[in-house]
Design a protein around this motif. Structure first.
Motif, short mmCIF file in Angstrom:
data_model
loop_
_atom_site.label_atom_id
_atom_site.label_comp_id
_atom_site.label_asym_id
_atom_site.label_seq_id
_atom_site.Cartn_x
_atom_site.Cartn_y
_atom_site.Cartn_z
N LEU A 75 0.81 -1.21 0.00
CA LEU A 75 0.00 0.00 0.00
C LEU A 75 0.84 1.27 0.00
CD1 LEU A 75 -2.57 -1.26 2.64
CD2 LEU A 75 -3.12 -0.73 0.26
N ASN A 76 2.18 1.09 0.03
CA ASN A 76 3.10 2.23 0.08
C ASN A 76 2.88 3.08 1.33
OD1 ASN A 76 5.29 3.65 -0.93
ND2 ASN A 76 4.04 5.05 -2.12
N LEU A 77 2.67 2.39 2.45
CA LEU A 77 2.44 3.06 3.72
C LEU A 77 3.37 2.48 4.78
CD1 LEU A 77 -1.48 3.00 3.86
CD2 LEU A 77 -0.05 5.00 3.38
N ALA A 78 3.58 3.24 5.84
CA ALA A 78 4.33 2.73 6.99
C ALA A 78 3.44 1.72 7.73
CB ALA A 78 4.72 3.86 7.93
N PRO A 79 4.01 0.65 8.29
CA PRO A 79 3.20 -0.34 9.00
C PRO A 79 2.29 0.26 10.06
CG PRO A 79 5.41 -1.18 8.68
CD PRO A 79 5.43 0.24 8.22
N GLY A 80 2.78 1.30 10.74
CA GLY A 80 1.98 1.93 11.78
C GLY A 80 0.69 2.55 11.27
N LYS A 81 0.66 2.85 9.96
CA LYS A 81 -0.52 3.48 9.38
C LYS A 81 -1.68 2.51 9.17
CE LYS A 81 1.12 7.68 8.81
NZ LYS A 81 0.51 8.86 9.48
N ILE A 82 -1.39 1.22 9.18
CA ILE A 82 -2.47 0.25 8.98
C ILE A 82 -2.63 -0.69 10.18
CG2 ILE A 82 -2.08 0.30 6.48
CD1 ILE A 82 -0.93 -2.54 6.73
N GLU A 83 -1.81 -0.52 11.18
CA GLU A 83 -1.86 -1.43 12.34
C GLU A 83 -3.20 -1.36 13.05
OE1 GLU A 83 1.14 -2.84 15.92
OE2 GLU A 83 1.36 -0.85 15.04
N TYR A 84 -3.88 -0.21 12.97
CA TYR A 84 -5.16 -0.05 13.65
C TYR A 84 -6.18 -1.10 13.19
CZ TYR A 84 -7.18 2.03 9.43
OH TYR A 84 -7.64 2.23 8.16
N VAL A 85 -6.04 -1.58 11.95
CA VAL A 85 -6.97 -2.58 11.44
C VAL A 85 -6.89 -3.86 12.28
CG1 VAL A 85 -7.50 -4.09 9.48
CG2 VAL A 85 -6.99 -1.66 9.11
N PHE A 86 -5.67 -4.25 12.66
CA PHE A 86 -5.49 -5.46 13.47
C PHE A 86 -5.98 -5.25 14.90
CE2 PHE A 86 -2.23 -6.01 10.14
CZ PHE A 86 -2.69 -7.21 9.62
N ASN A 87 -6.13 -3.98 15.30
CA ASN A 87 -6.67 -3.66 16.62
C ASN A 87 -8.17 -3.44 16.56
OD1 ASN A 87 -4.15 -3.78 17.91
ND2 ASN A 87 -3.68 -1.68 17.28
N SER A 88 -8.77 -3.80 15.40
CA SER A 88 -10.22 -3.74 15.20
C SER A 88 -10.77 -2.33 15.39
CB SER A 88 -10.94 -4.72 16.15
OG SER A 88 -10.52 -6.02 15.90
N MET A 89 -10.00 -1.35 14.93
CA MET A 89 -10.47 0.03 14.94
C MET A 89 -10.75 0.44 13.49
SD MET A 89 -7.61 1.55 17.57
CE MET A 89 -8.21 3.24 17.44
N GLU A 90 -11.66 1.38 13.33
CA GLU A 90 -11.99 1.86 12.00
C GLU A 90 -11.93 3.39 11.96
OE1 GLU A 90 -15.75 0.35 10.78
OE2 GLU A 90 -14.99 -1.68 10.45
N LYS A 91 -11.66 3.92 10.79
CA LYS A 91 -11.67 5.36 10.62
C LYS A 91 -13.11 5.87 10.62
CE LYS A 91 -7.62 5.16 7.58
NZ LYS A 91 -7.17 5.22 6.19
N THR A 92 -13.30 7.07 11.14
CA THR A 92 -14.60 7.70 11.04
C THR A 92 -14.78 8.22 9.61
OG1 THR A 92 -13.80 9.89 11.65
CG2 THR A 92 -14.45 8.40 13.45
N THR A 93 -16.01 8.56 9.27
CA THR A 93 -16.27 9.13 7.94
C THR A 93 -15.46 10.40 7.73
OG1 THR A 93 -18.51 8.24 7.98
CG2 THR A 93 -18.07 10.00 6.39
N TRP A 94 -15.35 11.22 8.79
CA TRP A 94 -14.59 12.46 8.69
C TRP A 94 -13.10 12.17 8.45
CZ3 TRP A 94 -15.40 17.02 7.20
CH2 TRP A 94 -14.55 18.09 7.53
N ASP A 95 -12.57 11.15 9.14
CA ASP A 95 -11.18 10.75 8.93
C ASP A 95 -10.95 10.32 7.49
OD1 ASP A 95 -10.38 11.21 11.54
OD2 ASP A 95 -10.82 9.16 12.19
N GLU A 96 -11.93 9.57 6.94
CA GLU A 96 -11.82 9.12 5.56
C GLU A 96 -11.76 10.30 4.60
OE1 GLU A 96 -11.62 6.06 4.38
OE2 GLU A 96 -12.58 4.65 5.74
N ILE A 97 -12.62 11.29 4.82
CA ILE A 97 -12.67 12.45 3.93
C ILE A 97 -11.38 13.26 4.01
CG2 ILE A 97 -13.82 14.67 3.51
CD1 ILE A 97 -16.42 13.30 4.49
N LEU A 98 -10.94 13.54 5.24
CA LEU A 98 -9.71 14.31 5.42
C LEU A 98 -8.51 13.58 4.84
CD1 LEU A 98 -10.00 15.77 9.05
CD2 LEU A 98 -10.12 17.02 6.89
N GLY A 99 -8.44 12.28 5.08
CA GLY A 99 -7.31 11.51 4.59
C GLY A 99 -7.25 11.49 3.07
N ALA A 100 -8.40 11.36 2.45
CA ALA A 100 -8.45 11.29 1.00
C ALA A 100 -7.97 12.58 0.34
CB ALA A 100 -9.88 10.97 0.55
#
Length: 236
Positions: A75-100
């Motif tokens: 994904l061309n990302l640092a591991p820390g940027k996707i680790e939250y998935v393994f901790n069963s956390m999800e981005k909020t809709t606002w996080d998704e918009i800002l990130g995009a």
């Protein structure tokens, strides 16, 4: 990234990610180990990898954190940027918009989870690996030459094992074990689309009553009888 095993995986498993729809069935062999928090899977996995390497003449590898690292690389990302998935956390809709809008390397939750699934299947299809956690039991169900293990034990016993590691109170470790179990269940259920039953596994062990060596030896015997390594023994 100075990770010798990751570099080995990169060299061994080219092309990087396979299409799981092409030749997915009949690949392997692969073993998955799921575990309740406090049941140590890495010791069992290492023992099995060593024994299977000697038995088959092919190098067997234990895979767990490498899934995070390899998925991040794809994904061309640092591991820390996707680790939250393994901790069963999800981005909020606002996080998704800002990130995009703010990050050209932004990836959605769905894209991250799909990449993780593809990486797990890619390792599994190429075989001779033991996958610890990471939804492996669900993602490799379509592979005929597969064997799925679950380690469980009474909660109090698991909390006592965690106490030795973290030097914390029994109350804290009971809470921690429950929290981690729930997070792992959420990830498995996401990939499975529904709660996972124990009947999904080939064998479930009580880690309180069995040593790591006993579990490793018993599993290899069952793996051979199931035909994961070669000819299957037909049971009456």
């Amino acid at each position: 990234m100075n990770n010798i095993l990751l570099k080995y995986m990169e060299n061994r498993f080219q092309p990087k990610i396979i299409d799981p729809k092409k030749g997915f069935f009949g690949e392997g062999p692969v073993i998955t180990i799921s575990r309740e928090c406090g049941c140590t899977a890495i010791n069992v996995a290492n023992m099995m990898a060593e024994k299977l390497t000697a038995k088959t003449g092919n190098r067997w590898t234990c895979i767990t954190k490498e899934i995070l690292e390899y998925s991040a690389k794809e994904l061309n990302l640092a591991p820390g940027k996707i680790e939250y998935v393994f901790n069963s956390m999800e981005k909020t809709t606002w996080d998704e918009i800002l990130g995009a809008f703010s990050n050209k390397y932004y990836q959605s939750d769905r894209k991250i989870k799909k990449t993780i699934a593809d990486v797990v299947r890619g390792f599994a299809c190429r075989g001779n690996c033991i996958i610890i956690g990471r939804g492996g039991v669900v993602l490799t169900q379509g592979i005929q030459r597969s064997f799925h293990i679950k380690l469980q034990a009474p909660l109090e016993w698991r909390a006592a094992q965690l106490q030795e590691i973290y030097q914390s109170s029994m109350k804290d470790m009971l809470s921690y074990a429950n929290e981690i179990d729930k997070k792992r269940e959420i990830l498995r259920n996401y990939f499975n689309k529904k709660p996972l039953l124990d009947t999904t596994f080939d064998v479930v062990y009580n880690a309180k009553n069995l040593s790591d060596e006993m579990i490793a030896e018993a599993s290899i015997n069952l793996i051979e009888m199931k035909g994961v390594l070669g000819k299957q023994i037909v049971m009456g």
